[in-house]
Design a protein around this motif. Structure first.
Motif, PDB file in Angstrom:
ATOM      1  N   THR A   1      27.879  55.952  44.528  1.00  0.00           N
ATOM      2  CA  THR A   1      27.534  54.521  44.343  1.00  0.00           C
ATOM      3  C   THR A   1      28.301  53.815  43.465  1.00  0.00           C
ATOM      4  O   THR A   1      29.153  52.805  43.567  1.00  0.00           O
ATOM      5  CB  THR A   1      25.812  54.431  43.939  1.00  0.00           C
ATOM      6  OG1 THR A   1      25.005  55.009  44.928  1.00  0.00           O
ATOM      7  CG2 THR A   1      25.523  53.009  43.584  1.00  0.00           C
ATOM      8  N   PHE A   2      28.696  54.414  42.328  1.00  0.00           N
ATOM      9  CA  PHE A   2      29.474  53.861  41.203  1.00  0.00           C
ATOM     10  C   PHE A   2      30.915  54.202  41.650  1.00  0.00           C
ATOM     11  O   PHE A   2      31.519  53.035  41.467  1.00  0.00           O
ATOM     12  CB  PHE A   2      29.270  54.604  39.745  1.00  0.00           C
ATOM     13  CG  PHE A   2      30.235  54.092  38.807  1.00  0.00           C
ATOM     14  CD1 PHE A   2      29.903  53.044  37.922  1.00  0.00           C
ATOM     15  CD2 PHE A   2      31.295  54.947  38.357  1.00  0.00           C
ATOM     16  CE1 PHE A   2      30.938  52.378  37.131  1.00  0.00           C
ATOM     17  CE2 PHE A   2      32.244  54.349  37.452  1.00  0.00           C
ATOM     18  CZ  PHE A   2      31.972  53.192  36.710  1.00  0.00           C
ATOM     19  N   MET A   3      31.146  55.063  42.057  1.00  0.00           N
ATOM     20  CA  MET A   3      32.569  55.389  42.543  1.00  0.00           C
ATOM     21  C   MET A   3      33.070  54.288  43.576  1.00  0.00           C
ATOM     22  O   MET A   3      34.296  53.967  43.577  1.00  0.00           O
ATOM     23  CB  MET A   3      32.902  56.669  43.003  1.00  0.00           C
ATOM     24  CG  MET A   3      32.704  57.716  41.969  1.00  0.00           C
ATOM     25  SD  MET A   3      33.776  57.426  40.293  1.00  0.00           S
ATOM     26  CE  MET A   3      35.312  57.716  40.868  1.00  0.00           C
ATOM     27  N   ASN A   4      32.241  53.998  44.593  1.00  0.00           N
ATOM     28  CA  ASN A   4      32.753  52.880  45.738  1.00  0.00           C
ATOM     29  C   ASN A   4      32.891  51.733  45.053  1.00  0.00           C
ATOM     30  O   ASN A   4      33.508  51.004  45.450  1.00  0.00           O
ATOM     31  CB  ASN A   4      31.670  52.978  46.760  1.00  0.00           C
ATOM     32  CG  ASN A   4      31.909  54.048  47.703  1.00  0.00           C
ATOM     33  OD1 ASN A   4      33.053  54.257  48.203  1.00  0.00           O
ATOM     34  ND2 ASN A   4      30.933  54.771  48.205  1.00  0.00           N
ATOM     35  N   VAL A   5      32.031  51.131  44.120  1.00  0.00           N
ATOM     36  CA  VAL A   5      32.159  49.958  43.426  1.00  0.00           C
ATOM     37  C   VAL A   5      33.415  50.069  42.793  1.00  0.00           C
ATOM     38  O   VAL A   5      34.315  48.869  42.610  1.00  0.00           O
ATOM     39  CB  VAL A   5      30.812  49.619  42.529  1.00  0.00           C
ATOM     40  CG1 VAL A   5      31.224  48.644  41.645  1.00  0.00           C
ATOM     41  CG2 VAL A   5      29.528  49.677  43.308  1.00  0.00           C
ATOM     42  N   LEU A   6      33.590  50.870  41.843  1.00  0.00           N
ATOM     43  CA  LEU A   6      34.835  50.917  41.239  1.00  0.00           C
ATOM     44  C   LEU A   6      36.145  51.008  41.898  1.00  0.00           C
ATOM     45  O   LEU A   6      36.909  50.336  41.670  1.00  0.00           O
ATOM     46  CB  LEU A   6      34.831  52.067  40.095  1.00  0.00           C
ATOM     47  CG  LEU A   6      36.025  52.370  39.211  1.00  0.00           C
ATOM     48  CD1 LEU A   6      36.348  51.040  38.370  1.00  0.00           C
ATOM     49  CD2 LEU A   6      35.858  53.585  38.414  1.00  0.00           C
ATOM     50  N   LYS A   7      36.068  51.961  43.110  1.00  0.00           N
ATOM     51  CA  LYS A   7      37.010  51.806  43.912  1.00  0.00           C
ATOM     52  C   LYS A   7      37.403  50.242  44.567  1.00  0.00           C
ATOM     53  O   LYS A   7      38.570  49.952  44.793  1.00  0.00           O
ATOM     54  CB  LYS A   7      37.007  52.735  45.116  1.00  0.00           C
ATOM     55  CG  LYS A   7      38.005  52.848  46.157  1.00  0.00           C
ATOM     56  CD  LYS A   7      37.848  53.845  47.248  1.00  0.00           C
ATOM     57  CE  LYS A   7      36.917  53.428  48.305  1.00  0.00           C
ATOM     58  NZ  LYS A   7      36.655  54.015  49.310  1.00  0.00           N
ATOM     59  N   GLY A   8      36.392  49.634  45.093  1.00  0.00           N
ATOM     60  CA  GLY A   8      36.429  48.471  45.749  1.00  0.00           C
ATOM     61  C   GLY A   8      37.083  47.429  44.767  1.00  0.00           C
ATOM     62  O   GLY A   8      37.835  46.488  45.214  1.00  0.00           O
ATOM     63  N   ALA A   9      36.882  47.423  43.332  1.00  0.00           N
ATOM     64  CA  ALA A   9      37.176  46.541  42.611  1.00  0.00           C
ATOM     65  C   ALA A   9      38.847  46.960  42.237  1.00  0.00           C
ATOM     66  O   ALA A   9      39.404  45.886  42.086  1.00  0.00           O
ATOM     67  CB  ALA A   9      36.396  46.672  41.068  1.00  0.00           C
ATOM     68  N   LEU A  10      39.196  48.002  42.287  1.00  0.00           N
ATOM     69  CA  LEU A  10      40.434  48.390  41.995  1.00  0.00           C
ATOM     70  C   LEU A  10      41.243  47.927  43.123  1.00  0.00           C
ATOM     71  O   LEU A  10      42.381  47.255  43.009  1.00  0.00           O
ATOM     72  CB  LEU A  10      40.771  49.874  41.987  1.00  0.00           C
ATOM     73  CG  LEU A  10      40.330  50.489  40.412  1.00  0.00           C
ATOM     74  CD1 LEU A  10      40.050  52.108  40.576  1.00  0.00           C
ATOM     75  CD2 LEU A  10      41.611  50.133  39.381  1.00  0.00           C
ATOM     76  N   LEU A  11      40.696  47.922  44.516  1.00  0.00           N
ATOM     77  CA  LEU A  11      41.849  47.719  45.518  1.00  0.00           C
ATOM     78  C   LEU A  11      41.749  46.023  45.444  1.00  0.00           C
ATOM     79  O   LEU A  11      42.483  45.637  46.402  1.00  0.00           O
ATOM     80  CB  LEU A  11      40.917  48.082  46.972  1.00  0.00           C
ATOM     81  CG  LEU A  11      40.886  49.582  47.047  1.00  0.00           C
ATOM     82  CD1 LEU A  11      40.164  50.090  48.254  1.00  0.00           C
ATOM     83  CD2 LEU A  11      42.498  50.011  47.035  1.00  0.00           C
ATOM     84  N   GLU A  12      40.755  45.495  44.949  1.00  0.00           N
ATOM     85  CA  GLU A  12      40.909  43.888  44.774  1.00  0.00           C
ATOM     86  C   GLU A  12      41.944  43.571  43.445  1.00  0.00           C
ATOM     87  O   GLU A  12      42.177  42.292  43.466  1.00  0.00           O
ATOM     88  CB  GLU A  12      39.559  43.331  44.486  1.00  0.00           C
ATOM     89  CG  GLU A  12      38.562  43.420  45.574  1.00  0.00           C
ATOM     90  CD  GLU A  12      37.262  42.883  45.586  1.00  0.00           C
ATOM     91  OE1 GLU A  12      37.100  42.536  44.175  1.00  0.00           O
ATOM     92  OE2 GLU A  12      36.380  43.166  46.366  1.00  0.00           O
ATOM     93  N   THR A  13      42.407  44.368  42.763  1.00  0.00           N
ATOM     94  CA  THR A  13      43.103  44.140  41.627  1.00  0.00           C
ATOM     95  C   THR A  13      44.699  44.039  42.105  1.00  0.00           C
ATOM     96  O   THR A  13      45.205  44.990  42.611  1.00  0.00           O
ATOM     97  CB  THR A  13      42.812  45.023  40.465  1.00  0.00           C
ATOM     98  OG1 THR A  13      41.477  45.210  40.071  1.00  0.00           O
ATOM     99  CG2 THR A  13      43.727  44.826  39.422  1.00  0.00           C
ATOM    100  N   GLU A  14      45.147  43.047  41.484  1.00  0.00           N
ATOM    101  CA  GLU A  14      46.815  42.689  41.684  1.00  0.00           C
ATOM    102  C   GLU A  14      47.399  43.792  41.178  1.00  0.00           C
ATOM    103  O   GLU A  14      47.333  44.443  40.119  1.00  0.00           O
ATOM    104  CB  GLU A  14      46.881  41.490  41.155  1.00  0.00           C
ATOM    105  CG  GLU A  14      48.503  41.132  41.393  1.00  0.00           C
ATOM    106  CD  GLU A  14      48.953  39.617  40.985  1.00  0.00           C
ATOM    107  OE1 GLU A  14      50.075  39.272  40.636  1.00  0.00           O
ATOM    108  OE2 GLU A  14      47.962  38.768  40.903  1.00  0.00           O
TER     109      GLU A  14
END
Length: 94
Positions: A23-36
């Motif tokens: 749960t947490f790891m998917n949220v963090l991974k998603g935010a990273l993939l949105e990061t320039e």
């Protein structure tokens, strides 16, 4: 939250994040993939094929001179902001 840096290079970072789940790891991974500046972000829950659940290892690869730790900081601030906005919207709807 306990963190252990496994690899910290100019464009790559691997960190073990103790006690977290998908749960947490998917949220963090998603935010990273949105990061320039982030070229790739992934995590592995069983990195050594130990036969059981282990603490996840987050891997980040960056480009364009972006430091992986800085990208991680930006992504976590993004998650924090979205969580706050959701909580405020939820409380307003109650």
């Amino acid at each position: 939250m306990d963190l252990r840096v496994i690899e910290n290079e100019e464009t790559e970072l691997s960190i073990e994040i103790a006690g977290e789940d998908h749960t947490f790891m998917n949220v963090l991974k998603g935010a990273l993939l949105e990061t320039e500046g982030v070229a790739a972000a992934t995590y592995d829950m069983n990195p050594e094929q130990s036969g059981g659940q282990t603490d996840p290892i987050l891997s980040i690869k960056t480009e364009d001179g972006t430091a992986p730790l800085e990208a991680l900081e930006v992504a976590t601030e993004n998650v924090k902001g979205k969580s706050t906005a959701f909580r405020e919207a939820f409380e307003a709807a109650s």
